[in-house]
Write an enzyme that holds these catalytic residues in place. Structure first.
Site, PDB file in Angstrom:
ATOM      1  N   GLU A  18     -57.595  15.482  55.520  1.00  0.00           N
ATOM      2  CA  GLU A  18     -57.745  16.478  55.040  1.00  0.00           C
ATOM      3  C   GLU A  18     -58.812  17.472  56.335  1.00  0.00           C
ATOM      4  OE1 GLU A  18     -58.227  14.996  51.510  1.00  0.00           O
ATOM      5  OE2 GLU A  18     -55.469  15.002  51.689  1.00  0.00           O
ATOM      6  N   GLU A  50     -53.245   6.579  59.095  1.00  0.00           N
ATOM      7  CA  GLU A  50     -53.400   6.868  57.913  1.00  0.00           C
ATOM      8  C   GLU A  50     -51.842   8.712  58.458  1.00  0.00           C
ATOM      9  OE1 GLU A  50     -55.172   7.756  53.806  1.00  0.00           O
ATOM     10  OE2 GLU A  50     -55.459   8.725  55.393  1.00  0.00           O
ATOM     11  N   HIS A  82     -60.583  12.147  58.158  1.00  0.00           N
ATOM     12  CA  HIS A  82     -59.677  11.913  57.075  1.00  0.00           C
ATOM     13  C   HIS A  82     -59.045  13.754  57.815  1.00  0.00           C
ATOM     14  CE1 HIS A  82     -57.614  12.418  53.540  1.00  0.00           C
ATOM     15  NE2 HIS A  82     -57.575  10.784  53.462  1.00  0.00           N
ATOM     16  N   SER A  96     -50.142   6.754  50.721  1.00  0.00           N
ATOM     17  CA  SER A  96     -49.099   6.264  49.773  1.00  0.00           C
ATOM     18  C   SER A  96     -48.960   5.137  49.731  1.00  0.00           C
ATOM     19  CB  SER A  96     -47.806   7.249  49.940  1.00  0.00           C
ATOM     20  OG  SER A  96     -48.043   8.693  49.630  1.00  0.00           O
ATOM     21  N   LYS A 111     -62.119  11.461  46.281  1.00  0.00           N
ATOM     22  CA  LYS A 111     -61.380  12.833  47.523  1.00  0.00           C
ATOM     23  C   LYS A 111     -63.127  13.578  46.716  1.00  0.00           C
ATOM     24  CE  LYS A 111     -56.851  12.084  49.569  1.00  0.00           C
ATOM     25  NZ  LYS A 111     -55.979  12.353  49.749  1.00  0.00           N
ATOM     26  N   GLY A 118     -50.494  11.436  49.958  1.00  0.00           N
ATOM     27  CA  GLY A 118     -50.360  12.140  48.894  1.00  0.00           C
ATOM     28  C   GLY A 118     -48.668  12.497  48.556  1.00  0.00           C
ATOM     29  N   GLY A 136     -55.345   6.630  47.862  1.00  0.00           N
ATOM     30  CA  GLY A 136     -55.960   7.544  47.893  1.00  0.00           C
ATOM     31  C   GLY A 136     -56.119   8.125  46.265  1.00  0.00           C
ATOM     32  N   ASN A 164     -60.503   6.342  47.790  1.00  0.00           N
ATOM     33  CA  ASN A 164     -61.050   7.714  48.170  1.00  0.00           C
ATOM     34  C   ASN A 164     -60.433   8.274  47.378  1.00  0.00           C
ATOM     35  OD1 ASN A 164     -61.638  10.050  49.440  1.00  0.00           O
ATOM     36  ND2 ASN A 164     -59.552  10.112  50.943  1.00  0.00           N
TER      37      ASN A 164
HETATM   38  C1  PEP Z   1     -55.479   9.422  51.836  1.00  0.00           C
HETATM   39  O1  PEP Z   1     -55.328  10.791  51.177  1.00  0.00           O
HETATM   40  O2  PEP Z   1     -56.337   9.277  51.880  1.00  0.00           O
HETATM   41  C2  PEP Z   1     -54.579   8.462  50.841  1.00  0.00           C
HETATM   42  C3  PEP Z   1     -54.065   7.246  51.558  1.00  0.00           C
HETATM   43  O3  PEP Z   1     -53.688   8.974  50.113  1.00  0.00           O
HETATM   44  P1  PEP Z   1     -52.251   8.846  48.965  1.00  0.00           P
HETATM   45  O4  PEP Z   1     -52.468   7.381  48.713  1.00  0.00           O
HETATM   46  O5  PEP Z   1     -53.085   9.839  47.551  1.00  0.00           O
HETATM   47  O6  PEP Z   1     -51.471   9.041  50.242  1.00  0.00           O
END
Ligand code: PEP
Length: 254
Positions: free
Chosen positions: A98, A168, A96, A214, A10, A174, A235, A8
């Protein structure tokens, strides 16, 4: 079953020059690498879909980060599933955290998007997961349950094989914090039970349940491989082709 590795990207990759740099670097990292038993899906911002498609990078499947549920019309600023298909997308991330947080997306809207994606032959990657506060209040399982059930309302079991659910936890996105193995396992078992209730075992088994939050070359074993998850949603680490390919290699060599 092939493992899914979803990147992703973003709202990153700010220019066409940056996109070309990213794609060149990705291509270089892939040279000579044997990748087995994986589907690699990259979800760039809408404006880069065409550039990613034209690059025709072997092994890379295209996905989008969101869509609207209607196929055309007066919906200023929205992007339709028909457009995504035409631009080469096979997958679309929906719900998602966000989008839930910054754009106030609610479960009912996510449900409309899931139904529309499936109807338009896109494979939805539904994101579900609890916030830090919900975790502290022991609400994790009820939050996941509510999100999965609402998102999948009126979804036909015949579409199950095209569905992906990403667990998730919001507090893990993040932050470099990942859940304990048993926490991911509990979420997975719960999601599977809900799917059995909705579709029956035969169809529930066709849905892929992946982990996101993460994920890195350091955490992928713990959050995916050791637990038999069907893949990962990545991410930050997908923004650096070197790190992204490292994750892919670890999964592929398992
Ligand atoms: C995400 O926001 O879909 C994600 C997995 O982010 P990160 O890997 O940076 O935690």
């Amino acid at each position: 079953m092939n493992k899914l590795i979803v990147g992703n990207l973003k709202m990153n990759i700010l220019s066409q020059t940056e996109r070309e740099r990213y794609l060149n670097s990705l291509q270089k990292e892939l040279v000579g690498k044997k990748i087995n038993n994986c589907e690699i899906i990259l979800c760039p911002p809408f404006v880069h879909l065409e550039g990613f498609r034209k690059a025709k990078i072997k092994k890379i499947i295209l996905g989008a980060q969101n869509m609207f549920w209607e196929t055309k019309g007066s919906f200023t600023g929205e992007v339709s599933p028909t457009m995504l298909k035409d631009f080469g997308c096979e997958y679309v991330i929906l719900g998602h955290s966000e989008r839930r947080r910054y754009f106030c997306e609610r479960d009912e809207e996510i449900n409309l998007k899931i139904i529309s994606a499936l109807k338009n032959n896109l494979k939805p990657i539904l994101c579900v997961g609890e916030s830090k506060q919900e975790k502290e209040d022991n609400q994790t399982l009820s939050v996941i349950s509510q999100q999965v059930k609402s998102a999948l309302e009126k979804v036909s079991r015949t579409k199950a094989e095209n569905l992906v659910i990403a667990y998730e936890p919001i507090w893990s996105v993040g932050t470099d914090e990942v859940p304990k193995e048993n926490e991911i396992m509990e979420a997975r078992v719960l999601i599977f039970k809900i799917l059995i209730g909705l579709f029956g075992v035969k169809y529930a088994e066709k849905v892929k349940i992946i982990y996101g939050g993460s994920v890195s070359a350091f955490t992928v074993k713990q959050v995916c491989l050791d637990l038999g998850m069907d893949g990962v949603l990545v991410g930050r680490e997908s923004l650096t082709p070197y790190e992204f390919i490292k994750i892919i290699k670890i999964i592929s060599e398992k």
